[in-house]
Design a protein around this motif. Structure first.
Motif, short mmCIF file in Angstrom:
data_model
loop_
_atom_site.label_atom_id
_atom_site.label_comp_id
_atom_site.label_asym_id
_atom_site.label_seq_id
_atom_site.Cartn_x
_atom_site.Cartn_y
_atom_site.Cartn_z
N THR A 158 0.83 -1.21 0.00
CA THR A 158 0.00 0.00 0.00
C THR A 158 0.86 1.26 0.00
O THR A 158 0.53 2.26 -0.65
CB THR A 158 -0.94 0.00 1.22
OG1 THR A 158 -1.71 -1.21 1.23
CG2 THR A 158 -1.90 1.18 1.17
N THR A 159 1.98 1.23 0.70
CA THR A 159 2.87 2.39 0.73
C THR A 159 3.52 2.61 -0.63
O THR A 159 3.73 3.77 -1.05
CB THR A 159 3.94 2.22 1.82
OG1 THR A 159 3.29 2.08 3.10
CG2 THR A 159 4.88 3.42 1.88
N GLU A 160 3.81 1.55 -1.33
CA GLU A 160 4.33 1.70 -2.70
C GLU A 160 3.29 2.40 -3.58
O GLU A 160 3.63 3.23 -4.43
CB GLU A 160 4.69 0.32 -3.27
CG GLU A 160 5.93 -0.29 -2.60
CD GLU A 160 6.13 -1.76 -2.95
OE1 GLU A 160 5.17 -2.36 -3.51
OE2 GLU A 160 7.21 -2.30 -2.65
N LYS A 161 2.00 2.09 -3.36
CA LYS A 161 0.93 2.76 -4.09
C LYS A 161 0.85 4.24 -3.70
O LYS A 161 0.63 5.11 -4.56
CB LYS A 161 -0.41 2.08 -3.82
CG LYS A 161 -0.55 0.68 -4.38
CD LYS A 161 -1.91 0.10 -4.04
CE LYS A 161 -2.06 -1.32 -4.57
NZ LYS A 161 -3.38 -1.92 -4.19
N ALA A 162 1.02 4.52 -2.40
CA ALA A 162 0.96 5.90 -1.92
C ALA A 162 2.05 6.75 -2.56
O ALA A 162 1.83 7.91 -2.92
CB ALA A 162 1.08 5.94 -0.40
N ILE A 163 3.24 6.18 -2.71
CA ILE A 163 4.35 6.90 -3.34
C ILE A 163 4.01 7.25 -4.79
O ILE A 163 4.36 8.31 -5.30
CB ILE A 163 5.65 6.08 -3.26
CG1 ILE A 163 6.13 6.02 -1.79
CG2 ILE A 163 6.75 6.66 -4.14
CD1 ILE A 163 7.32 5.10 -1.57
N GLU A 164 3.26 6.36 -5.45
CA GLU A 164 2.83 6.63 -6.82
C GLU A 164 1.71 7.67 -6.88
O GLU A 164 1.66 8.49 -7.80
CB GLU A 164 2.35 5.33 -7.48
CG GLU A 164 3.44 4.28 -7.67
CD GLU A 164 2.88 2.98 -8.23
OE1 GLU A 164 1.64 2.92 -8.47
OE2 GLU A 164 3.66 2.04 -8.45
N GLU A 165 0.83 7.65 -5.88
CA GLU A 165 -0.37 8.50 -5.90
C GLU A 165 -0.10 9.94 -5.47
O GLU A 165 -0.70 10.87 -6.01
CB GLU A 165 -1.45 7.90 -5.00
CG GLU A 165 -2.06 6.62 -5.52
CD GLU A 165 -2.97 6.86 -6.72
OE1 GLU A 165 -3.58 7.94 -6.80
OE2 GLU A 165 -3.04 5.97 -7.59
N TYR A 166 0.78 10.14 -4.50
CA TYR A 166 0.99 11.47 -3.92
C TYR A 166 2.14 12.21 -4.60
O TYR A 166 3.26 11.70 -4.64
CB TYR A 166 1.27 11.37 -2.42
CG TYR A 166 0.03 11.20 -1.57
CD1 TYR A 166 -0.74 12.30 -1.18
CD2 TYR A 166 -0.38 9.94 -1.14
CE1 TYR A 166 -1.88 12.14 -0.40
CE2 TYR A 166 -1.52 9.76 -0.36
CZ TYR A 166 -2.27 10.88 0.00
OH TYR A 166 -3.39 10.72 0.77
#
Length: 304
Positions: free
Chosen positions: A58-66
Motif C-alpha cells: 500500500t505504501t508503494e501505491k501511496a508513493i505513486e499516488e501522492y
C-alpha cells in the motif's frame, strides 16, 4: 525623592526587559519547527517493514499516488529493524517517517505518535482483520470450524498480548497462555456449543508479525484445549490466501480487509469461506512522532 524615583525607573526597566526576553523565548519555542524541511531531514525515505507485507504494498501505491511523495524511497527491511530505527529517532527527537499499524505494541511504548492524514484514501479507513476458512472445513471438522468462526476479540486484547511480550521479553505464545487464563469469559464465548475435538490436526496459515502471532497463538491454544492438534504456518501474506484457497491450510485469522489485503483476497474470494471479522478497528498508514509539526502526507515534499 530623586533616589526613589531612579530606583523605580530601574525596576520598571528590568521588568520590561524580562518580559521582552520571555516573549522572545516563547516566540522561539513556537517557531522552533519553522523552516524545518522534514522531507530532507529524513532523506525522502520511509522506514518500512518486510517486502510483500500489505502495508508495504500500500505504501508503494501511496508513493505513486501522492505528488508530495514523488521520488521518495521505501526502505523495506523487517519490523524489528523499523522499530529499532523508530526508537533511536524518538530518543534523539529526530524526524522519522515509518509505516505503522494498529494493533501494535509500539503505540503503547511510544504513545506520542500520530498517523499522517491520507486525503487520497490510499490507506483506507479503519478496517477489519477477517477469518477465512477453506471450503469443506465445516463438513470435515465441524467443531473446529465452529470455534474458529466464533473467535472474536478487540484491538486492545491483541495489543495487550504484544505489549506484555515486548515489555517482559517473553514469547507471544507464553503471554497468550496467560491472557487466556485471565479472560475465561471471552474464551467461553468462542467455545460455546463446541464439542470435543477428535485429535485431528488443524493447520492455520498466518503471517510472521506480532499481531498475527498473537491471534494465531490464542486460537491454537484454545483449539488444543478443545481436543485438536494445531499447526501454525507463518508465511508471506500472498501465500496465506493461496494456502487457504487450495486447501493446504484449514483457516487463517490474518486477512486485513477491505483495504490492506484487497488484491490477495480478490484473487481467491470464490475459493474460500469468509467468516467475517475476528477484530474490528484495525488501521494502517504513515506514522510520525508528535513533535514533528506536520499533519498530512501532503505536508511532505517531493524529492528533487
Amino acid at each position: 525623592m530623586n533616589f526613589k524615583k531612579g530606583m523605580l525607573m530601574l525596576v520598571a526597566s528590568l521588568v520590561l526587559t524580562l518580559v521582552a526576553c520571555g516573549s522572545d523565548d516563547a516566540s522561539s519555542d513556537e517557531n522552533s519547527n519553522e523552516g524545518v524541511n522534514y522531507s530532507e531531514e529524513v532523506e525522502h525515505t520511509i522506514i518500512g517493514i518486510e517486502p510483500g507485507a500489505g502495508i508495504t504494498v500500500t505504501t508503494e501505491k501511496a508513493i505513486e499516488e501522492y505528488d508530495s511523495l514523488s521520488g521518495w524511497n521505501l526502505e523495506a527491511s523487517s519490523t524489528a529493524a523499523m522499530i529499532t530505527e523508530l526508537e533511536e529517532a524518538i530518543n534523539a527527537e529526530e524526524p522519522i517517517v515509518v509505516t505503522g499499524w494498529n494493533p501494535h505494541w509500539m503505540f503503547a511504548q511510544f504513545p506520542d505518535m500520530k498517523y499522517l492524514e491520507d486525503p487520497k484514501g490510499v490507506y483506507g479507513e479503519a478496517e477489519n482483520i477477517v477469518t477465512l476458512a477453506r471450503q469443506g472445513l465445516e463438513s470435515d471438522h465441524p467443531e473446529a470450524f465452529k470455534l474458529i468462526d466464533q473467535f472474536k476479540w478487540s484491538v486492545e486484547d491483541m495489543e495487550q498480548i504484544m505489549y506484555d511480550a515486548n515489555q517482559n521479553d517473553e514469547e507471544i505464545s507464553t503471554v497468550a497462555e496467560k491472557w487466556i487464563e485471565d479472560n475465561e469469559d471471552k474464551v467461553s464465548e468462542w467455545t460455546d456449543g463446541v464439542g470435543e475435538g477428535d485429535g485431528s490436526t488443524i493447520t492455520l496459515a498466518s503471517t510472521p508479525w506480532d499481531s498475527e502471532r498473537a491471534s494465531s497463538s490464542v486460537l491454537k491454544i484454545v483449539l488444543e484445549q478443545q481436543g485438536f492438534e494445531v499447526d501454525v504456518t507463518p508465511v508471506d501474506p500472498s501465500i496465506v490466501f493461496e494456502s487457504v484457497a487450495n486447501g493446504d491450510a484449514d483457516a487463517t485469522a490474518a486477512a486485513w480487509l477491505p483495504f490492506t489485503h484487497a488484491d490477495f483476497y480478490e484473487s481467491v474470494k470464490d475459493d474460500v469461506v469468509d467468516l467475517g471479522p475476528n477484530l474490528e478497528g484495525a488501521k494502517i498508514g504513515l506514522v510520525v512522532p508528535s513533535y514533528m509539526d506536520i499533519d498530512s502526507i501532503e505536508d511532505l515534499e517531493a524529492a528533487e
